[in-house]
Scaffold this active site. Structure first.
Site, PDB file in Angstrom:
ATOM      1  N   GLU A 145       5.227 -35.252  -2.223  1.00  0.00           N
ATOM      2  CA  GLU A 145       3.891 -34.929  -3.054  1.00  0.00           C
ATOM      3  C   GLU A 145       2.718 -35.274  -2.227  1.00  0.00           C
ATOM      4  O   GLU A 145       2.719 -35.367  -0.939  1.00  0.00           O
ATOM      5  CB  GLU A 145       3.891 -36.352  -4.079  1.00  0.00           C
ATOM      6  CG  GLU A 145       4.966 -36.031  -5.188  1.00  0.00           C
ATOM      7  CD  GLU A 145       5.056 -37.217  -5.973  1.00  0.00           C
ATOM      8  OE1 GLU A 145       4.348 -38.073  -6.180  1.00  0.00           O
ATOM      9  OE2 GLU A 145       5.718 -37.098  -7.112  1.00  0.00           O
TER      10      GLU A 145
ATOM     11  N   HIS B 203      -5.871 -37.247 -11.860  1.00  0.00           N
ATOM     12  CA  HIS B 203      -4.532 -36.537 -11.398  1.00  0.00           C
ATOM     13  C   HIS B 203      -4.961 -34.845 -11.409  1.00  0.00           C
ATOM     14  O   HIS B 203      -5.593 -34.512 -12.381  1.00  0.00           O
ATOM     15  CB  HIS B 203      -3.416 -36.639 -12.237  1.00  0.00           C
ATOM     16  CG  HIS B 203      -2.098 -36.128 -11.760  1.00  0.00           C
ATOM     17  ND1 HIS B 203      -1.895 -34.669 -11.680  1.00  0.00           N
ATOM     18  CD2 HIS B 203      -1.178 -36.673 -11.307  1.00  0.00           C
ATOM     19  CE1 HIS B 203      -0.581 -34.567 -10.923  1.00  0.00           C
ATOM     20  NE2 HIS B 203      -0.196 -35.709 -11.061  1.00  0.00           N
TER      21      HIS B 203
ATOM     22  N   ARG C  57      -4.731 -36.575  -3.404  1.00  0.00           N
ATOM     23  CA  ARG C  57      -5.077 -36.274  -4.930  1.00  0.00           C
ATOM     24  C   ARG C  57      -6.589 -36.089  -5.061  1.00  0.00           C
ATOM     25  O   ARG C  57      -6.860 -35.071  -5.910  1.00  0.00           O
ATOM     26  CB  ARG C  57      -4.358 -37.354  -5.748  1.00  0.00           C
ATOM     27  CG  ARG C  57      -4.062 -37.113  -6.898  1.00  0.00           C
ATOM     28  CD  ARG C  57      -3.166 -38.299  -7.406  1.00  0.00           C
ATOM     29  NE  ARG C  57      -1.817 -37.974  -7.302  1.00  0.00           N
ATOM     30  CZ  ARG C  57      -0.879 -38.515  -7.945  1.00  0.00           C
ATOM     31  NH1 ARG C  57      -1.127 -39.729  -8.650  1.00  0.00           N
ATOM     32  NH2 ARG C  57       0.379 -38.344  -7.717  1.00  0.00           N
TER      33      ARG C  57
ATOM     34  N   HIS D 277      -5.983 -40.603 -14.602  1.00  0.00           N
ATOM     35  CA  HIS D 277      -4.743 -40.854 -14.485  1.00  0.00           C
ATOM     36  C   HIS D 277      -4.198 -42.350 -13.945  1.00  0.00           C
ATOM     37  O   HIS D 277      -3.303 -42.784 -14.452  1.00  0.00           O
ATOM     38  CB  HIS D 277      -4.087 -40.013 -13.188  1.00  0.00           C
ATOM     39  CG  HIS D 277      -2.734 -40.130 -12.805  1.00  0.00           C
ATOM     40  ND1 HIS D 277      -1.998 -39.904 -13.916  1.00  0.00           N
ATOM     41  CD2 HIS D 277      -1.912 -40.412 -11.748  1.00  0.00           C
ATOM     42  CE1 HIS D 277      -0.473 -40.048 -13.308  1.00  0.00           C
ATOM     43  NE2 HIS D 277      -0.452 -40.347 -12.150  1.00  0.00           N
TER      44      HIS D 277
ATOM     45  N   ARG E 211      -5.066 -44.279  -4.634  1.00  0.00           N
ATOM     46  CA  ARG E 211      -3.545 -44.333  -4.285  1.00  0.00           C
ATOM     47  C   ARG E 211      -2.807 -43.234  -3.907  1.00  0.00           C
ATOM     48  O   ARG E 211      -3.102 -42.235  -4.611  1.00  0.00           O
ATOM     49  CB  ARG E 211      -3.038 -44.689  -5.896  1.00  0.00           C
ATOM     50  CG  ARG E 211      -1.504 -45.087  -5.669  1.00  0.00           C
ATOM     51  CD  ARG E 211      -1.021 -45.515  -7.510  1.00  0.00           C
ATOM     52  NE  ARG E 211      -1.325 -44.276  -8.224  1.00  0.00           N
ATOM     53  CZ  ARG E 211      -0.523 -43.423  -8.546  1.00  0.00           C
ATOM     54  NH1 ARG E 211       0.762 -43.615  -8.216  1.00  0.00           N
ATOM     55  NH2 ARG E 211      -0.871 -42.547  -9.478  1.00  0.00           N
TER      56      ARG E 211
END
Ligand code: SIN
Length: 580
Positions: A126, A246, A295, A356, A391
């Site tokens: 990811e 997100h 992200r 998110h 994060r």
């Protein structure tokens, strides 16, 4: 008088326990199972049903250095990079070294992860990860499988659970130590209406606050109840300005509100491309990891493209996966897309960013202890220092697991022999906000404190939120008949407003761009002034007080200190008190 509380009827029933765990995601249930296994009388209270929290919705998986050639040190490096200079390295080191063992223990509890042909745990990638290190289950149903296994274990262990229970406030004893919680249960019979669970240890594992924004991946229960409770109880919260958006949520049309279907980053991890309407990949050349950049970078790039093209979404193209891979690897996402008339096998998926994850939360030390003795926080509601300003993908289930084990160990070590402490109510009730304000708050937050922020947008949001806050107080003073009456919606909206005000106060204060906090008027990262945390407490008058702390100061925390700076949101970094 210490702290404030929600206006609510006095408890009409009570339960005594050694520990009460509030929340039933991976963090809450793991803590509860460990405490119960050590012989503590453990009660789990949860807002809806046991499996209704955020954990169930996690798709991508759980990150841990389980693969050949991977090491905790490499996982640490990726986490620190994503955290943009604000991670607490000791916390991250603990996360990545204890993580693999915690995942294996989760498997021991009954969770089944996808495996390769040779029987090893299958791992994907990811954003921000330089290696395949995300374990997944049921293809893209990792959270659902973890939730299933833990709920089953809780039922087997016959834990005392109270469902449909909205936690209201912390109870404390005369010395200010935790003595339980008040809560409202929508039930029948024994536990109905407002009651109390009296216990000397309270673990908040209430999840996030995504519902402060109009569009979010979070379920409807994520209204920031834990952070609001902690603030009212006098605990410190930290890093609230860092809300992760997100990058790829299924676009359901302009103005769609509430929980939106997630399109996991693992889809990009398996090779999907982000493209504009003409099919051009726009992440190439923007970051060495392209679509798998951290992200915040991907969310910003998509937002920029949307602005450039004047559209509400971009596209995620994974047609090349083919039907078999879609069906086996991403059955949940395939079904969600099809339910909304999109077939990802034959067409690109329209996607846009949505709120998110709260990277900040209730400030804890490495054993999950907050600044209020006996009160712990675990999972998304906590700020342990592992996420910093952003994060890293799939670190949250891991954090929930690792810190749950640490919290349970701490509670067991400090096992209270004398049963629940005498609970008193020493707090002033605070006015409630009318339930109708919910979507107004969400719109204010989306416009003023969303993916793109500026001094101006945040100032407008602060003014609008303050007006809502003041109108409730004035209505109470004037004894107006339309004052919100206690009830689940009014309590939730009061929590939403409180966490929104604190979030905006912190976002205004942080005059730089870092991680998932993007200030258009301050586009650069400012390490000299802002490689610091913003710690917030609430005054008895319900005003946020901000303090800046050094990254290294995140270690063990003691009792909250006396208020140390003016309550109105400061306007310049120099107005914020420094912690040495
Ligand atoms: C995802 O599957 O993209 C979400 C994973 C996460 O938020 O950690």
């Amino acid at each position: 008088m210490t702290g404030i509380r929600l206006t609510a009827p006095a408890p009409g029933w009570s339960i005594d326990a050694d520990v009460v765990v509030v929340g039933s995601g991976v963090a809450g249930l793991t803590t509860a199972l460990r405490c119960a296994a050590a012989g503590l009388a453990t009660v789990v209270v949860t807002k809806a049903r046991l499996d209704d929290g955020s954990t169930r919705w996690a798709q991508g998986g759980i990150a841990a250095a389980l693969g050949e050639g991977d090491t905790p040190e490499q996982h640490l490096d990726d986490t620190l990079v994503a955290g943009a200079g604000l991670c607490d390295e000791a916390a991250v080191r603990m996360l990545v070294t204890e993580g693999p063992g915690a995942v294996r223990r989760l498997i021991g509890t009954g969770a089944h992860f996808d495996t390769t042909d040779s029987g090893d745990i299958a791992l994907t990638r990811e954003g921000g990860h330089h290696r395949r290190r995300i374990a997944h289950a049921g293809g893209d149903a990792t959270g659902a499988e973890i939730s299933r296994a833990l709920v089953e274990a809780v039922r087997e262990a016959a834990l005392h659970t109270v469902e449909n229970a909205l936690v209201l406030d912390l109870l404390t004893d005369a010395e200010g130590r935790t003595a339980g919680v008040t809560l409202h249960v929508m039930g029948e019979g024994q536990h109905d209406g407002v009651g109390a669970v009296r216990a000397p240890a309270v673990v908040l594992a209430t999840g996030g606050m995504g519902q402060v924004f109009s569009a979010t991946t979070n379920p409807a229960v994520s209204t920031g109840d834990g952070v609001a409770l902690a603030l009212r109880a006098g605990a410190e919260v930290s890093d609230l300005e860092f809300v992760q958006f997100h990058p790829t949520v299924l676009f359901l049309g302009a103005g769609s509100e509430g929980q939106q279907p997630l399109v996991s980053e693992a889809v990009r991890g398996e090779g999907a491309h982000l493209v504009d309407a003409s099919g051009t990949r726009f992440m190439l050349g923007q970051h060495e990891l392209a679509e798998l950049a951290p992200r915040d970078i991907v969310a910003k790039a998509i937002t920029r493209q949307m602005e450039l093209h004047g559209t509400g979404h971009m596209y995620l193209d994974a047609r090349h996966f083919g039907a078999e891979m879609w069906e086996q690897r991403f059955p949940t996402i395939l079904a969600a897309c099809r339910a909304h008339g999109i077939d990802p096998i034959t067409e690109p998926i329209p996607v846009a960013p949505a709120a998110h994850y709260a990277s900040g939360g209730i400030r804890t030390d490495l054993r999950g202890r907050t600044t209020v003795p006996g009160l712990y926080a675990c999972g998304e509601v906590a700020c342990t220092g592992v996420h910093g300003a952003n994060r890293l993908a799939s670190n949250s289930l891991l954090e929930g697991l690792v810190f749950a084990e640490r919290i349970a160990a701490d509670i067991v070590e400090e096992r209270p022999g004398a049963g629940p402490a005498e609970a008193g109510d020493h707090r002033a009730p605070s006015p409630l906000i009318a339930p109708e304000a919910r979507s107004t708050i969400q719109r204010i937050m989306t416009r003023g404190a969303g993916v793109l922020r500026s001094a101006e947008s945040l100032a407008t949001a602060a003014d609008e939120l303050e007006a809502l806050h003041n109108s409730a107080a004035l209505a109470v003073e004037a004894d107006e008949p339309k004052v919100a009456v206690p009830g689940v919606e009014a309590w939730e909206v009061t929590n939403l407003l409180l966490v929104s005000r604190v979030l905006v106060a912190a976002a205004r204060q942080r005059e730089e761009t870092r991680g998932c906090h993007w200030r258009e008027d301050r586009p650069e990262r400012d390490d000299e002034n802002w490689r610091r945390h913003l710690v917030v407490r609430l005054t008895p008058e319900r005003r946020p007080v901000l303090r800046r702390t050094e990254t290294e100061a995140f270690g063990p925390v003691g009792p909250a200190q006396a208020p140390d700076c003016a309550a109105a949101p400061p306007t310049h970094p120099a107005d914020v008190t420094e912690e040495p």
